[in-house]
Scaffold this motif. Structure first.
Motif, PDB file in Angstrom:
ATOM      1  N   ILE A   1      40.596  39.870  38.617  1.00 32.59           N
ATOM      2  CA  ILE A   1      40.372  39.612  40.035  1.00 32.59           C
ATOM      3  C   ILE A   1      40.902  40.806  40.823  1.00 32.59           C
ATOM      4  O   ILE A   1      42.059  41.219  40.636  1.00 32.59           O
ATOM      5  N   VAL A   2      40.058  41.372  41.665  1.00 30.97           N
ATOM      6  CA  VAL A   2      40.483  42.480  42.519  1.00 30.97           C
ATOM      7  C   VAL A   2      40.296  42.084  43.978  1.00 30.97           C
ATOM      8  O   VAL A   2      39.478  41.225  44.301  1.00 30.97           O
ATOM      9  N   LYS A   3      41.058  42.726  44.846  1.00 25.45           N
ATOM     10  CA  LYS A   3      41.038  42.377  46.263  1.00 25.45           C
ATOM     11  C   LYS A   3      40.249  43.357  47.121  1.00 25.45           C
ATOM     12  O   LYS A   3      40.000  43.086  48.294  1.00 25.45           O
ATOM     13  N   THR A   4      39.856  44.510  46.533  1.00 30.46           N
ATOM     14  CA  THR A   4      39.105  45.489  47.308  1.00 30.46           C
ATOM     15  C   THR A   4      37.883  45.951  46.531  1.00 30.46           C
ATOM     16  O   THR A   4      37.896  46.012  45.295  1.00 30.46           O
ATOM     17  N   PHE A   5      36.836  46.284  47.256  1.00 30.16           N
ATOM     18  CA  PHE A   5      35.617  46.804  46.650  1.00 30.16           C
ATOM     19  C   PHE A   5      35.884  48.157  45.997  1.00 30.16           C
ATOM     20  O   PHE A   5      35.272  48.508  44.981  1.00 30.16           O
ATOM     21  N   GLU A   6      36.813  48.888  46.564  1.00 33.02           N
ATOM     22  CA  GLU A   6      37.160  50.207  46.017  1.00 33.02           C
ATOM     23  C   GLU A   6      37.703  50.098  44.585  1.00 33.02           C
ATOM     24  O   GLU A   6      37.513  51.004  43.771  1.00 33.02           O
ATOM     25  N   ASP A   7      38.368  48.988  44.273  1.00 32.09           N
ATOM     26  CA  ASP A   7      38.855  48.780  42.907  1.00 32.09           C
ATOM     27  C   ASP A   7      37.698  48.706  41.921  1.00 32.09           C
ATOM     28  O   ASP A   7      37.808  49.168  40.778  1.00 32.09           O
ATOM     29  N   ILE A   8      36.604  48.124  42.340  1.00 30.98           N
ATOM     30  CA  ILE A   8      35.412  48.041  41.491  1.00 30.98           C
ATOM     31  C   ILE A   8      34.789  49.420  41.326  1.00 30.98           C
ATOM     32  O   ILE A   8      34.454  49.843  40.216  1.00 30.98           O
ATOM     33  N   LEU A   9      34.642  50.135  42.430  1.00 30.28           N
ATOM     34  CA  LEU A   9      33.997  51.451  42.390  1.00 30.28           C
ATOM     35  C   LEU A   9      34.776  52.439  41.528  1.00 30.28           C
ATOM     36  O   LEU A   9      34.181  53.283  40.848  1.00 30.28           O
ATOM     37  N   ALA A  10      36.093  52.326  41.542  1.00 29.70           N
ATOM     38  CA  ALA A  10      36.936  53.298  40.838  1.00 29.70           C
ATOM     39  C   ALA A  10      37.107  52.996  39.362  1.00 29.70           C
ATOM     40  O   ALA A  10      37.653  53.828  38.619  1.00 29.70           O
ATOM     41  N   ASN A  11      36.637  51.841  38.917  1.00 32.34           N
ATOM     42  CA  ASN A  11      36.854  51.442  37.522  1.00 32.34           C
ATOM     43  C   ASN A  11      35.710  51.952  36.645  1.00 32.34           C
ATOM     44  O   ASN A  11      34.585  51.455  36.732  1.00 32.34           O
ATOM     45  N   PRO A  12      35.972  52.897  35.748  1.00 26.74           N
ATOM     46  CA  PRO A  12      34.898  53.439  34.906  1.00 26.74           C
ATOM     47  C   PRO A  12      34.392  52.455  33.858  1.00 26.74           C
ATOM     48  O   PRO A  12      33.337  52.668  33.263  1.00 26.74           O
ATOM     49  N   ASP A  13      35.118  51.361  33.634  1.00 25.81           N
ATOM     50  CA  ASP A  13      34.703  50.368  32.643  1.00 25.81           C
ATOM     51  C   ASP A  13      33.640  49.408  33.180  1.00 25.81           C
ATOM     52  O   ASP A  13      33.075  48.625  32.427  1.00 25.81           O
ATOM     53  N   ILE A  14      33.394  49.464  34.487  1.00 29.70           N
ATOM     54  CA  ILE A  14      32.382  48.595  35.099  1.00 29.70           C
ATOM     55  C   ILE A  14      31.056  49.337  35.155  1.00 29.70           C
ATOM     56  O   ILE A  14      30.967  50.429  35.729  1.00 29.70           O
ATOM     57  N   HIS A  15      30.029  48.758  34.561  1.00 27.05           N
ATOM     58  CA  HIS A  15      28.720  49.418  34.472  1.00 27.05           C
ATOM     59  C   HIS A  15      27.714  48.884  35.475  1.00 27.05           C
ATOM     60  O   HIS A  15      26.854  49.631  35.942  1.00 27.05           O
ATOM     61  N   LEU A  16      27.807  47.601  35.803  1.00 28.10           N
ATOM     62  CA  LEU A  16      26.834  46.948  36.676  1.00 28.10           C
ATOM     63  C   LEU A  16      27.569  46.202  37.781  1.00 28.10           C
ATOM     64  O   LEU A  16      28.496  45.437  37.510  1.00 28.10           O
ATOM     65  N   VAL A  17      27.151  46.428  39.026  1.00 20.61           N
ATOM     66  CA  VAL A  17      27.754  45.773  40.184  1.00 20.61           C
ATOM     67  C   VAL A  17      26.723  44.839  40.804  1.00 20.61           C
ATOM     68  O   VAL A  17      25.585  45.234  41.060  1.00 20.61           O
ATOM     69  N   VAL A  18      27.122  43.594  41.047  1.00 18.64           N
ATOM     70  CA  VAL A  18      26.255  42.609  41.701  1.00 18.64           C
ATOM     71  C   VAL A  18      26.712  42.468  43.138  1.00 18.64           C
ATOM     72  O   VAL A  18      27.803  41.952  43.417  1.00 18.64           O
ATOM     73  N   VAL A  19      25.879  42.917  44.068  1.00 23.77           N
ATOM     74  CA  VAL A  19      26.185  42.865  45.501  1.00 23.77           C
ATOM     75  C   VAL A  19      25.611  41.556  46.043  1.00 23.77           C
ATOM     76  O   VAL A  19      24.465  41.482  46.469  1.00 23.77           O
ATOM     77  N   ASN A  20      26.420  40.517  46.027  1.00 29.85           N
ATOM     78  CA  ASN A  20      26.004  39.189  46.485  1.00 29.85           C
ATOM     79  C   ASN A  20      26.822  38.774  47.698  1.00 29.85           C
ATOM     80  O   ASN A  20      27.392  37.690  47.769  1.00 29.85           O
ATOM     81  N   THR A  21      26.860  39.661  48.662  1.00 26.45           N
ATOM     82  CA  THR A  21      27.645  39.509  49.881  1.00 26.45           C
ATOM     83  C   THR A  21      26.722  39.187  51.055  1.00 26.45           C
ATOM     84  O   THR A  21      25.498  39.195  50.904  1.00 26.45           O
TER      85      THR A  21
END
Length: 345
Positions: free
Chosen positions: A49-69
């Motif tokens: 669980i992360v509190k900022t979108f920047e945490d997702i962007l900065a993580n190289p282990d994440i390959h696919l982002v679902v923008v359901n906002t």
């Protein structure tokens, strides 16, 4: 296996995306963005669980982002994710204007990343049954189609981005985009549109009623929705010079997922008895009327296609270009309703 990050754990994340992602063997639900309480851990204790979108962007282990906002965040968050080198799935509507959509498509191409819009209603029985009867030619020359997305809902939710009179809010952008997408899949781009839209529940609210007529060369497609329909008729009516097809009932996948039933479980997507069509055709002066059971839907095909597209095993089925054309039609219909005129497309 590709790691996935969800940008929200509201209704779309909890009911649709998270279960479908976890049901797809080629994906792993890795991270969920929750700015307040980490409620997602109750359902998925293994995720981060992360509190900022920047945490997702900065993580190289994440390959696919679902923008359901909320709708107004689709463009900036999708752009940032693509720039960070992520593949992106974005909820409908794709964007709120054409320029934003074109920019995102160009950016995805330059980054060589998959960009897709979650148009899941194509994978429901309404769309599949309509497609099947049209392709069969049983109705002959199609002259009129009427598509309904009605419900009885008197309450106004706390979601300002859906309920207040803001750009991209209301049922036309929330529900109408599904019908527009099906129309484009089945018939291509229309020639013109004439629309009537209003707010039934409160004068200052967003659209919760629409009657939109799209003009084709020799056909009319009418898309309707109201929040004050307690007794529903046919969801789809298709009329041709050889007969008619009426579709009743609702696809079960959404209601099943709200109860925790997901792909792979017993009874998944099996249509109920109220999900059927009536086909009434005329041949050589004789009329025949038959009851056709609804087809089984398959939401699970969406993320399977995403995985195959990333792996270059199949072409992307849910292209952003078609969803952007849908946005163009949404905006044209809004213009028609505001000005009271036929808008050419």
């Amino acid at each position: 296996m590709f790691n996935v990050a969800l940008c929200s754990y509201g209704m779309s994340g909890k009911v649709f995306h998270a279960p479908l992602i976890t049901a797809e063997p080629g994906l792993k639900l890795h991270t969920i963005l929750q700015r307040s309480e980490p409620t997602a851990l109750v359902d998925y204790p293994q995720v981060a669980i992360v509190k900022t979108f920047e945490d997702i962007l900065a993580n190289p282990d994440i390959h696919l982002v679902v923008v359901n906002t909320p709708n107004e965040l689709h463009y900036p968050m999708t752009k940032a994710a693509l720039q960070a080198g992520k593949h992106v799935v974005v909820e409908k509507p794709f964007t709120l204007n054409i320029d934003e959509g074109n920019e995102l498509i160009a950016l995805a191409n330059s980054q060589q990343k998959i960009l897709s819009v979650f148009q899941n209603k194509r994978l429901e029985s309404d769309h599949l049954d309509a497609q099947k009867v049209i392709e069969s030619g049983a109705l002959g020359r199609i002259v009129e189609v009427e598509w309904h997305y009605d419900r009885y809902r008197t309450n106004v939710t706390h979601k300002k981005w859906k309920e207040d009179n803001l750009p991209g809010s209301g049922t036309w952008f929330d529900l109408g985009i599904h019908m527009v997408d099906s129309m484009l899949c089945l018939f291509g781009k229309p020639n013109a549109v004439y629309a009537d839209m209003r707010s039934l529940r409160r004068a200052e609210g967003s659209t919760d009623y629409f009657n939109v007529c799209f003009h084709y060369a020799d056909m009319r497609v009418i898309l309707r929705s109201s929040t004050y329909v307690s007794e529903k008729g046919a969801t789809v009516a298709i009329h041709g010079d050889k007969g008619s097809f009426l579709k009743f009932g609702q696809d079960v996948q959404e209601s099943q997922m709200m109860r925790g039933v997901i792909p792979g479980m017993t009874g998944w997507a099996q249509p109920g008895e109220d999900n059927y069509g009536i086909l009434h055709v005329h041949n050589n002066g004789e009329a025949t009327r038959s009851i056709i059971p609804g087809q089984r839907g398959y939401y699970e095909h969406y993320y399977k296609n995403i995985v195959d597209a990333i792996n270059s095993k199949a072409p992307l089925a849910f292209l952003p270009q078609q969803s952007l054309l849908g946005v163009e039609l949404l905006l044209a219909a809004e213009q028609s309703a505001k000005q009271g005129v036929l808008v050419n497309l």
